[in-house]
Motif scaffolding. Structure first.
Motif, PDB file in Angstrom:
ATOM      1  N   UNK A   3       0.869  -1.175   0.000  1.00 27.89           N
ATOM      2  CA  UNK A   3       0.000   0.000   0.000  1.00 27.89           C
ATOM      3  C   UNK A   3       0.904   1.221   0.000  1.00 27.89           C
ATOM      4  N   UNK A   4       0.738   2.073  -0.974  1.00 26.47           N
ATOM      5  CA  UNK A   4       1.494   3.323  -1.026  1.00 26.47           C
ATOM      6  C   UNK A   4       0.587   4.444  -0.563  1.00 26.47           C
ATOM      7  N   UNK A   5       1.065   5.208   0.384  1.00 29.83           N
ATOM      8  CA  UNK A   5       0.293   6.323   0.916  1.00 29.83           C
ATOM      9  C   UNK A   5       1.079   7.601   0.683  1.00 29.83           C
ATOM     10  N   UNK A   6       0.471   8.514  -0.006  1.00 29.50           N
ATOM     11  CA  UNK A   6       1.107   9.802  -0.263  1.00 29.50           C
ATOM     12  C   UNK A   6       0.578  10.796   0.771  1.00 29.50           C
ATOM     13  N   UNK A   7       1.183  10.747   1.952  1.00 30.17           N
ATOM     14  CA  UNK A   7       0.723  11.623   3.023  1.00 30.17           C
ATOM     15  C   UNK A   7       1.926  12.041   3.859  1.00 30.17           C
ATOM     16  N   UNK A   8       2.053  13.302   4.113  1.00 36.57           N
ATOM     17  CA  UNK A   8       3.220  13.802   4.836  1.00 36.57           C
ATOM     18  C   UNK A   8       3.059  13.783   6.350  1.00 36.57           C
ATOM     19  N   UNK A   9       1.852  13.712   6.824  1.00 31.97           N
ATOM     20  CA  UNK A   9       1.613  13.800   8.268  1.00 31.97           C
ATOM     21  C   UNK A   9       1.778  12.420   8.918  1.00 31.97           C
ATOM     22  N   UNK A  10       2.801  12.276   9.747  1.00 31.47           N
ATOM     23  CA  UNK A  10       3.109  10.983  10.378  1.00 31.47           C
ATOM     24  C   UNK A  10       1.963  10.469  11.227  1.00 31.47           C
ATOM     25  N   UNK A  11       1.304  11.341  11.946  1.00 30.68           N
ATOM     26  CA  UNK A  11       0.194  10.915  12.807  1.00 30.68           C
ATOM     27  C   UNK A  11      -0.892  10.242  11.975  1.00 30.68           C
ATOM     28  N   UNK A  12      -1.192  10.790  10.803  1.00 28.04           N
ATOM     29  CA  UNK A  12      -2.219  10.211   9.941  1.00 28.04           C
ATOM     30  C   UNK A  12      -1.817   8.810   9.519  1.00 28.04           C
ATOM     31  N   UNK A  13      -0.561   8.615   9.134  1.00 32.39           N
ATOM     32  CA  UNK A  13      -0.068   7.302   8.706  1.00 32.39           C
ATOM     33  C   UNK A  13      -0.112   6.328   9.879  1.00 32.39           C
ATOM     34  N   UNK A  14       0.327   6.753  11.044  1.00 34.53           N
ATOM     35  CA  UNK A  14       0.278   5.902  12.239  1.00 34.53           C
ATOM     36  C   UNK A  14      -1.156   5.476  12.534  1.00 34.53           C
ATOM     37  N   UNK A  15      -2.083   6.411  12.449  1.00 28.46           N
ATOM     38  CA  UNK A  15      -3.495   6.104  12.695  1.00 28.46           C
ATOM     39  C   UNK A  15      -4.040   5.127  11.657  1.00 28.46           C
ATOM     40  N   UNK A  16      -3.648   5.306  10.394  1.00 31.11           N
ATOM     41  CA  UNK A  16      -4.083   4.417   9.322  1.00 31.11           C
ATOM     42  C   UNK A  16      -3.614   2.986   9.586  1.00 31.11           C
ATOM     43  N   UNK A  17      -2.342   2.835   9.948  1.00 28.19           N
ATOM     44  CA  UNK A  17      -1.789   1.508  10.239  1.00 28.19           C
ATOM     45  C   UNK A  17      -2.481   0.895  11.446  1.00 28.19           C
ATOM     46  N   UNK A  18      -2.700   1.677  12.478  1.00 33.12           N
ATOM     47  CA  UNK A  18      -3.400   1.175  13.667  1.00 33.12           C
ATOM     48  C   UNK A  18      -4.797   0.689  13.323  1.00 33.12           C
ATOM     49  N   UNK A  19      -5.475   1.427  12.457  1.00 35.80           N
ATOM     50  CA  UNK A  19      -6.823   1.032  12.037  1.00 35.80           C
ATOM     51  C   UNK A  19      -6.794  -0.264  11.225  1.00 35.80           C
ATOM     52  N   UNK A  20      -5.813  -0.434  10.348  1.00 38.40           N
ATOM     53  CA  UNK A  20      -5.672  -1.697   9.617  1.00 38.40           C
ATOM     54  C   UNK A  20      -5.499  -2.871  10.581  1.00 38.40           C
ATOM     55  N   UNK A  21      -4.637  -2.707  11.557  1.00 41.30           N
ATOM     56  CA  UNK A  21      -4.399  -3.770  12.534  1.00 41.30           C
ATOM     57  C   UNK A  21      -5.649  -4.057  13.359  1.00 41.30           C
ATOM     58  N   UNK A  22      -6.349  -3.003  13.744  1.00 37.84           N
ATOM     59  CA  UNK A  22      -7.566  -3.178  14.544  1.00 37.84           C
ATOM     60  C   UNK A  22      -8.621  -3.939  13.747  1.00 37.84           C
ATOM     61  N   UNK A  23      -8.850  -3.504  12.520  1.00 37.49           N
ATOM     62  CA  UNK A  23      -9.879  -4.150  11.692  1.00 37.49           C
ATOM     63  C   UNK A  23      -9.509  -5.582  11.343  1.00 37.49           C
ATOM     64  N   UNK A  24      -8.239  -5.834  11.108  1.00 40.33           N
ATOM     65  CA  UNK A  24      -7.840  -7.192  10.724  1.00 40.33           C
ATOM     66  C   UNK A  24      -7.987  -8.171  11.873  1.00 40.33           C
ATOM     67  N   UNK A  25      -7.929  -7.697  13.085  1.00 38.08           N
ATOM     68  CA  UNK A  25      -7.986  -8.602  14.232  1.00 38.08           C
ATOM     69  C   UNK A  25      -9.417  -8.985  14.618  1.00 38.08           C
ATOM     70  N   UNK A  26     -10.413  -8.342  14.017  1.00 39.20           N
ATOM     71  CA  UNK A  26     -11.810  -8.696  14.306  1.00 39.20           C
ATOM     72  C   UNK A  26     -12.128 -10.064  13.716  1.00 39.20           C
ATOM     73  N   UNK A  27     -12.698 -10.953  14.523  1.00 43.00           N
ATOM     74  CA  UNK A  27     -13.073 -12.272  13.989  1.00 43.00           C
ATOM     75  C   UNK A  27     -14.195 -12.148  12.961  1.00 43.00           C
ATOM     76  N   UNK A  28     -14.240 -13.100  12.028  1.00 45.05           N
ATOM     77  CA  UNK A  28     -15.300 -13.153  11.031  1.00 45.05           C
ATOM     78  C   UNK A  28     -15.724 -14.600  10.849  1.00 45.05           C
ATOM     79  N   UNK A  29     -16.947 -14.781  10.383  1.00 43.81           N
ATOM     80  CA  UNK A  29     -17.501 -16.128  10.253  1.00 43.81           C
ATOM     81  C   UNK A  29     -17.695 -16.506   8.791  1.00 43.81           C
ATOM     82  N   UNK A  30     -17.458 -17.786   8.532  1.00 36.12           N
ATOM     83  CA  UNK A  30     -17.734 -18.370   7.227  1.00 36.12           C
ATOM     84  C   UNK A  30     -17.979 -19.861   7.443  1.00 36.12           C
ATOM     85  N   UNK A  31     -18.963 -20.369   6.790  1.00 30.75           N
ATOM     86  CA  UNK A  31     -19.306 -21.794   6.889  1.00 30.75           C
ATOM     87  C   UNK A  31     -19.405 -22.226   8.360  1.00 30.75           C
ATOM     88  N   UNK A  32     -20.105 -21.426   9.137  1.00 30.77           N
ATOM     89  CA  UNK A  32     -20.347 -21.716  10.562  1.00 30.77           C
ATOM     90  C   UNK A  32     -19.079 -21.863  11.401  1.00 30.77           C
TER      91      UNK A  32
END
Length: 94
Positions: A3-32
């Motif tokens: 993923x290439x992000x064209x953003x100069x603000x470090x806080x924004x990038x840190x927040x984006x990465x944190x959100x990716x990690x948070x969302x990826x860790x949520x369990x999901x269901x398939x085929x019971x």
């Protein structure tokens, strides 16, 4: 994947990465059944002038493998010290 992000603000990038990690860790269901994914993220800060694409990807790869060493669902920004650690690991294998 990359993923290439064209953003100069470090806080924004840190927040984006944190959100990716948070969302990826949520369990999901398939085929019971419940599943959970984890990401190991290697990130590189660069200006378009100082590195070629191969170097940027290699640095991201070094950071990602360091994140994997630290445990699941982590992110690591590339730092020059990772080059020395890679060389130490390589020498230990030989």
């Amino acid at each position: 994947f990359v993923i290439l992000i064209n953003h100069l603000e470090s806080k924004w990038v840190d927040d984006f990465i944190s959100e990716l990690l948070r969302r990826s860790s949520k369990p999901w269901k398939a085929i019971d059944r419940e599943f959970q994914c984890t990401f190991s993220i290697g990130a590189v800060k660069f200006s378009g002038r100082d590195h070629d694409s191969r170097t940027i990807l290699r640095h991201a790869d070094l950071a990602m493998y360091d994140a994997k060493k630290q445990g699941k669902n982590r992110a690591r920004f590339y730092e020059k010290e990772l080059e020395a650690a890679e060389l130490d690991d390589h020498n230990a294998l030989n």
